[in-house]
Design a protein around this motif. Structure first.
Motif, PDB file in Angstrom:
ATOM      1  N   GLU A 142     -19.026 -58.502  70.447  1.00 60.33           N
ATOM      2  CA  GLU A 142     -19.112 -58.907  72.216  1.00 60.33           C
ATOM      3  C   GLU A 142     -18.979 -57.537  73.116  1.00 60.33           C
ATOM      4  OE1 GLU A 142     -14.961 -60.473  72.398  1.00 60.33           O
ATOM      5  OE2 GLU A 142     -15.552 -62.565  70.876  1.00 60.33           O
ATOM      6  N   GLY A 143     -18.780 -56.471  72.357  1.00 61.83           N
ATOM      7  CA  GLY A 143     -19.131 -55.076  73.307  1.00 61.83           C
ATOM      8  C   GLY A 143     -18.683 -54.059  72.630  1.00 61.83           C
ATOM      9  N   SER A 144     -18.383 -52.535  73.506  1.00 54.57           N
ATOM     10  CA  SER A 144     -18.419 -51.769  72.907  1.00 54.57           C
ATOM     11  C   SER A 144     -16.766 -51.146  73.039  1.00 54.57           C
ATOM     12  CB  SER A 144     -18.862 -50.311  73.924  1.00 54.57           C
ATOM     13  OG  SER A 144     -18.546 -49.161  73.895  1.00 54.57           O
ATOM     14  N   VAL A 145     -16.205 -51.704  71.952  1.00 58.03           N
ATOM     15  CA  VAL A 145     -15.347 -51.524  71.013  1.00 58.03           C
ATOM     16  C   VAL A 145     -14.273 -50.158  71.059  1.00 58.03           C
ATOM     17  CG1 VAL A 145     -13.266 -51.504  68.901  1.00 58.03           C
ATOM     18  CG2 VAL A 145     -14.814 -53.613  68.989  1.00 58.03           C
ATOM     19  N   LYS A 146     -13.329 -49.582  71.621  1.00 63.61           N
ATOM     20  CA  LYS A 146     -12.541 -48.240  71.235  1.00 63.61           C
ATOM     21  C   LYS A 146     -12.070 -48.181  70.046  1.00 63.61           C
ATOM     22  CE  LYS A 146     -11.928 -47.569  76.464  1.00 63.61           C
ATOM     23  NZ  LYS A 146     -11.110 -47.181  77.013  1.00 63.61           N
ATOM     24  N   PHE A 147     -12.681 -46.914  68.955  1.00 65.64           N
ATOM     25  CA  PHE A 147     -11.530 -47.265  67.713  1.00 65.64           C
ATOM     26  C   PHE A 147     -11.258 -45.710  67.738  1.00 65.64           C
ATOM     27  CE2 PHE A 147     -16.397 -46.166  67.491  1.00 65.64           C
ATOM     28  CZ  PHE A 147     -16.089 -45.072  66.371  1.00 65.64           C
TER      29      PHE A 147
ATOM     30  N   PHE B  29     -20.191 -33.361  64.800  1.00 67.06           N
ATOM     31  CA  PHE B  29     -20.561 -35.125  63.966  1.00 67.06           C
ATOM     32  C   PHE B  29     -20.878 -36.415  64.803  1.00 67.06           C
ATOM     33  CE2 PHE B  29     -19.357 -33.013  59.933  1.00 67.06           C
ATOM     34  CZ  PHE B  29     -20.566 -33.321  59.534  1.00 67.06           C
ATOM     35  N   LEU B  30     -20.058 -36.035  65.865  1.00 65.88           N
ATOM     36  CA  LEU B  30     -20.132 -37.259  67.424  1.00 65.88           C
ATOM     37  C   LEU B  30     -20.347 -36.636  69.051  1.00 65.88           C
ATOM     38  CD1 LEU B  30     -16.514 -38.010  66.642  1.00 65.88           C
ATOM     39  CD2 LEU B  30     -18.351 -39.589  65.909  1.00 65.88           C
ATOM     40  N   SER B  31     -20.796 -37.672  69.194  1.00 62.80           N
ATOM     41  CA  SER B  31     -21.557 -37.231  71.083  1.00 62.80           C
ATOM     42  C   SER B  31     -20.547 -37.304  71.671  1.00 62.80           C
ATOM     43  CB  SER B  31     -22.186 -38.253  71.748  1.00 62.80           C
ATOM     44  OG  SER B  31     -23.446 -37.874  72.767  1.00 62.80           O
ATOM     45  N   PHE B  32     -20.413 -36.400  72.997  1.00 64.74           N
ATOM     46  CA  PHE B  32     -19.416 -36.165  73.699  1.00 64.74           C
ATOM     47  C   PHE B  32     -19.707 -36.490  75.331  1.00 64.74           C
ATOM     48  CE2 PHE B  32     -17.086 -34.154  70.068  1.00 64.74           C
ATOM     49  CZ  PHE B  32     -16.392 -34.845  70.017  1.00 64.74           C
ATOM     50  N   GLU B  33     -20.890 -37.674  75.640  1.00 69.63           N
ATOM     51  CA  GLU B  33     -21.603 -37.402  76.470  1.00 69.63           C
ATOM     52  C   GLU B  33     -22.359 -38.345  76.361  1.00 69.63           C
ATOM     53  OE1 GLU B  33     -24.689 -34.548  76.221  1.00 69.63           O
ATOM     54  OE2 GLU B  33     -23.157 -32.887  76.931  1.00 69.63           O
ATOM     55  N   GLY B  34     -22.396 -39.782  77.761  1.00 66.31           N
ATOM     56  CA  GLY B  34     -22.973 -40.703  77.938  1.00 66.31           C
ATOM     57  C   GLY B  34     -21.983 -41.960  77.698  1.00 66.31           C
ATOM     58  N   ASP B  35     -22.162 -43.060  77.529  1.00 61.33           N
ATOM     59  CA  ASP B  35     -21.504 -44.212  78.193  1.00 61.33           C
ATOM     60  C   ASP B  35     -20.570 -44.547  77.069  1.00 61.33           C
ATOM     61  OD1 ASP B  35     -23.429 -44.586  79.719  1.00 61.33           O
ATOM     62  OD2 ASP B  35     -23.984 -46.505  79.230  1.00 61.33           O
ATOM     63  N   HIS B  36     -20.762 -43.857  75.909  1.00 61.31           N
ATOM     64  CA  HIS B  36     -19.910 -43.890  74.508  1.00 61.31           C
ATOM     65  C   HIS B  36     -19.302 -42.496  73.904  1.00 61.31           C
ATOM     66  CE1 HIS B  36     -21.153 -48.178  74.777  1.00 61.31           C
ATOM     67  NE2 HIS B  36     -22.194 -47.758  74.119  1.00 61.31           N
ATOM     68  N   ALA B  37     -18.998 -41.544  74.865  1.00 57.43           N
ATOM     69  CA  ALA B  37     -18.642 -40.362  74.669  1.00 57.43           C
ATOM     70  C   ALA B  37     -17.325 -40.200  74.226  1.00 57.43           C
ATOM     71  CB  ALA B  37     -18.503 -39.631  75.843  1.00 57.43           C
TER      72      ALA B  37
ATOM     73  N   ALA C 182     -16.753 -43.239  61.464  1.00 63.33           N
ATOM     74  CA  ALA C 182     -16.881 -43.055  62.962  1.00 63.33           C
ATOM     75  C   ALA C 182     -18.107 -43.073  63.790  1.00 63.33           C
ATOM     76  CB  ALA C 182     -16.040 -41.753  63.112  1.00 63.33           C
ATOM     77  N   LYS C 183     -18.859 -41.900  63.052  1.00 65.95           N
ATOM     78  CA  LYS C 183     -20.643 -41.710  63.841  1.00 65.95           C
ATOM     79  C   LYS C 183     -21.707 -43.223  63.424  1.00 65.95           C
ATOM     80  CE  LYS C 183     -24.386 -38.760  62.955  1.00 65.95           C
ATOM     81  NZ  LYS C 183     -24.697 -38.159  64.417  1.00 65.95           N
ATOM     82  N   ARG C 184     -21.034 -43.872  62.495  1.00 71.10           N
ATOM     83  CA  ARG C 184     -21.683 -45.092  62.538  1.00 71.10           C
ATOM     84  C   ARG C 184     -21.853 -45.595  63.480  1.00 71.10           C
ATOM     85  NH1 ARG C 184     -24.998 -44.726  57.425  1.00 71.10           N
ATOM     86  NH2 ARG C 184     -23.582 -43.315  55.877  1.00 71.10           N
ATOM     87  N   LEU C 185     -20.185 -46.362  63.667  1.00 69.96           N
ATOM     88  CA  LEU C 185     -19.549 -47.261  64.901  1.00 69.96           C
ATOM     89  C   LEU C 185     -20.273 -46.172  66.177  1.00 69.96           C
ATOM     90  CD1 LEU C 185     -16.091 -47.428  63.588  1.00 69.96           C
ATOM     91  CD2 LEU C 185     -17.846 -49.604  63.304  1.00 69.96           C
ATOM     92  N   GLN C 186     -20.416 -45.163  66.249  1.00 73.19           N
ATOM     93  CA  GLN C 186     -20.442 -44.450  68.270  1.00 73.19           C
ATOM     94  C   GLN C 186     -22.059 -45.429  67.973  1.00 73.19           C
ATOM     95  OE1 GLN C 186     -20.800 -40.416  68.468  1.00 73.19           O
ATOM     96  NE2 GLN C 186     -19.909 -40.602  70.924  1.00 73.19           N
ATOM     97  N   LEU C 187     -22.780 -44.868  67.123  1.00 67.46           N
ATOM     98  CA  LEU C 187     -24.367 -44.756  66.901  1.00 67.46           C
ATOM     99  C   LEU C 187     -24.684 -46.284  67.678  1.00 67.46           C
ATOM    100  CD1 LEU C 187     -25.833 -42.735  64.328  1.00 67.46           C
ATOM    101  CD2 LEU C 187     -26.369 -42.444  66.671  1.00 67.46           C
TER     102      LEU C 187
ATOM    103  N   THR D  39     -17.443 -46.407  70.572  1.00 63.03           N
ATOM    104  CA  THR D  39     -16.842 -45.675  70.806  1.00 63.03           C
ATOM    105  C   THR D  39     -15.251 -44.925  70.884  1.00 63.03           C
ATOM    106  OG1 THR D  39     -16.728 -46.643  73.534  1.00 63.03           O
ATOM    107  CG2 THR D  39     -15.407 -44.336  73.681  1.00 63.03           C
ATOM    108  N   PRO D  40     -15.895 -44.126  69.901  1.00 63.76           N
ATOM    109  CA  PRO D  40     -14.188 -43.184  68.817  1.00 63.76           C
ATOM    110  C   PRO D  40     -13.346 -42.104  69.884  1.00 63.76           C
ATOM    111  CG  PRO D  40     -16.782 -41.808  69.052  1.00 63.76           C
ATOM    112  CD  PRO D  40     -16.960 -43.684  70.866  1.00 63.76           C
TER     113      PRO D  40
END
Length: 436
Positions: free
Chosen positions: A31-36, A110-118, A58-63, A67-68
């Motif tokens: 449905e949309g970006s889930v915060k996990f 391993f994670l991105s701390f920028e952008g819409d799903h930082a 976590a990286k797969r879900l962010q990709l 949002t992790p």
């Protein structure tokens, strides 16, 4: 936009052992970006192989557009989840704080701390340290029936020998994390290893009871070898991600030596190769196992993810050189030392250098001096990949490699290191494999 059916991708990769309502979870992810969130307790100064499963998930879900929140538990790390083997040793606050920083530093790349799903890093010490005992018992403890806590597998197994109230209460602290992240940030999904399933479901239940929220959870499977024993252990201990605790060479060698039967499973879990690439490697491993194509790609991919491409090249160069297929002089001392420490090594004094006969015996490559002389006469003894002709030869300064090492080899596959102490240690190689 999120990637459709990311749950299906996780399932194909073998990353779902248990979950709450599967259809509801799939719908939420679509449905949309889930915060996990996924949590890591700093009960050691480094993460290990089991934690890597969670980091990469976590990286797969962010990709996929979610949002992790990566939680490093400064509070839960003071206690530690109950172990089946017995009570944990409690670490000091200073130690745990140091380990929190180390673990955070391992997760962050391993994670991105920028952008819409930082991604966001959080520490449960922030909301736990100021919580009074009375408030904790009234607001959190009242939602946990003791009979259900006693029924948890690890608790039930520990009851006979005894379990402290401290460890018995751990589930309340971890559940509080889910409640706080749900309240503060709208987090609706938690995942972790299958050994955490009781804690994961307890957290989801606490959110429902205390806040009325509907949240989700899933658990990744426990990794086991073909014989059913746990993965993640080597002869030297856990498969640590910290290069100071396990060298990139040893790390690369671990993946290079996994069983043929497990290659496909580990490629799915630990790499970002496509389905087509993985299926092709599986087929090649089944048809031509002697080529070890799957293991080689697995070792390269995972080592690059954890330690970087340069360390992959160092590890491959070291392995090639140690088995006679490369130039030992191009290796830096750190890589050479790590490889030889894995193989086995001895230390000698520069001013009392033994002969090659004695060194072959002392390193355990041969059983006796007679065996050593016979090996030399048959052309099966090597010093730094050069065949030895004189069994009584004493290695000199020109033979000592970077880091103060000598490499002895018997035949094609048996080798050992000799570290020379005292005097001047040779400078690092300035060749193509020099360390950063």
């Amino acid at each position: 936009m999120t990637t459709p059916n990311v749950l299906d991708e996780l399932e194909w990769r073998g990353l779902i052992a248990h979950s709450t309502d599967r259809d509801a979870l799939r719908a939420a992810l679509d449905e949309g970006s889930v915060k996990f969130y996924v949590g890591f307790d700093p009960t050691a100064p480094s993460l290990h192989m089991g934690h890597l499963v969670q980091v990469l998930t976590a990286k797969r879900l962010q990709l996929a557009g979610h949002t992790p929140f990566a939680l490093v538990g400064g509070a839960t790390g003071m206690i530690g989840d109950p172990k089946e083997s017995g009570e944990r040793s409690l670490n000091t606050l200073a130690t745990v704080k140091d380990w929190v920083q180390r673990v955070r530093a391992q997760i962050e790349p391993f994670l991105s701390f920028e952008g819409d799903h930082a991604a966001t890093m959080v520490d449960n010490y922030d909301w736990t340290a100021s919580l009074s005992v009375i408030d904790f018992l009234r607001d959190i403890g009242k939602h946990f029936p003791v009979n259900r806590m006693l029924a948890r597998d690890v608790v039930a197994r520990r009851l006979e020998d005894g379990i402290s109230y401290t460890e018995f209460s751990y589930v309340l602290l971890q559940s509080l994390d889910f409640l706080e992240l749900h309240r503060q940030h709208g987090v609706t999904l938690q995942f972790g290893g299958s050994d955490q399933w009781g804690n994961l479901t307890a957290g989801a239940e606490l959110v429902r009871r205390a806040h009325g929220g509907h949240v989700h959870a899933f658990a990744t499977p426990l990794l086991t070898k073909s014989d059913g024993t746990k993965y993640g252990k080597t002869e030297g201990g856990a498969l640590w991600l910290d290069p100071a605790m396990m060298s990139p060479y040893a790390f690369h060698q671990f993946w290079l030596n996994v069983e043929d039967e497990k290659v496909g499973e580990l490629l799915r879990i630990f790499t970002f190769l496509t389905r087509e690439e993985i299926l092709e490697l599986e087929a090649e491993t089944a048809e031509k196992p002697y080529l070890r194509a799957g293991q080689k790609r697995l070792a390269d991919e995972v080592t690059a993810l954890v330690h970087g491409e340069e360390e992959v090249e160092h590890a491959k160069a070291a392995a090639a050189a140690l088995f006679g297929g490369g130039d030992l002089a191009t290796l830096n001392g750190a890589t050479l030392g790590a490889a030889l420490s894995e193989a086995g090594s001895i230390q000698v004094d520069r001013d009392q250098m033994p002969s090659l006969v004695d060194l072959l015996v002392e390193t355990g490559l041969v059983k006796s001096k007679g065996d050593a002389r016979r090996t030399v006469s048959e052309g099966g003894a090597y010093l730094n990949n050069e065949r030895v002709a004189d069994a009584e030869r004493v290695p000199g300064e020109d033979d000592i490699l970077a880091g103060g090492w000598l490499v002895l080899r018997r035949g094609k596959k048996s080798f050992a290191g000799v570290q020379v102490s005292g005097g001047r240690v040779p400078q690092e190689s300035q060749g193509p494999h020099t360390a950063r």
